[in-house]
Design a protein around this motif. Sequence first.
Motif: not given
Length: 303
Positions: A77-92
């Motif tokens: 998908l090659a995102p430039d940025v990933c905005p987050v609101v209350a996703y609920g899991a730790l990102l490695p």
Amino acid sequence: MRLVFAGTPDVAVPALDALTDSAHELVAVLTRPDAPAGRGRRLTPSPVAARAEELGLEILKPAHPRDADFQDRLRELAPDVCPVVAYGALLPQSALDIPTHGWVNLHFSLLPRWRGAAPVQRAVMAGDAEIGTSCFEIVRALDAGDVYLTESFPMPDATAGELLAQLAVSGARQLTRTIDLIAAGIHPTPQADDGVTLAAKITVEEARLDLRRPAGELRNQIMGCSPDPGAWCELDGHRFKIYRARVAEPLDLTPGQLGTTKRQLFVGTGDGTLELLEVQAPGRKRMAAIDWARQGVTGKVLS
């Protein structure tokens, strides 16, 4: 800017809508897997997943964001940025490294105050004079990344649930502005080293009221625990929940003693008096406190 949005509960939906309507290209949505809900415990999509389906967006539901298949798809998908609101899991870190400009989180506090899972509830319970939102770059340390934008407001007379709903709307606009800033090449500012407080999730036991405490502190606890998990005490050995209250003019009531007028229900505390506004008695639904009191409270004591 190409975006992949990450979020799960209702509070994240306003941001999803705002980003959809922005000048940026939202290419997919990341959310938690379907979870059991309702009396039948049927697997149900998250509110973000349901809204993303309505919008015709690709939906990613990995069991965990460390999953290799998910990370491969994110690279595609090659995102430039990933905005987050209350996703609920730790990102490695392996996932954090994929977007060109990282992951940007909308957090419902004025960082570095109230890092963690329950910032709005903790701010209300602590009697903070102001509340707000922060958009910051996600790093491995808990809510410790550099900050793009903050927005503060005087603390209103509202429950944590009501306040969170308000901040979700204003924060959605702030998150969109943050993406605009990133596109313009603006860099975030490091958080201050002092003033860090933690906002752990509120347990049911922590929500129990000690009516020997001052009325003002109890009011903050009640409003901060509403609607979940709900502040409570006991009535005749059963759990009695209080969802809304305010400090009243002092009355001659001992801690836990109930008193009424034609239109108001009061309870004594260790210092002052509370007017109870919304309650849930054992075996009953939530209701206006005075409606419950009309059934008779003479001699009843909360403990």
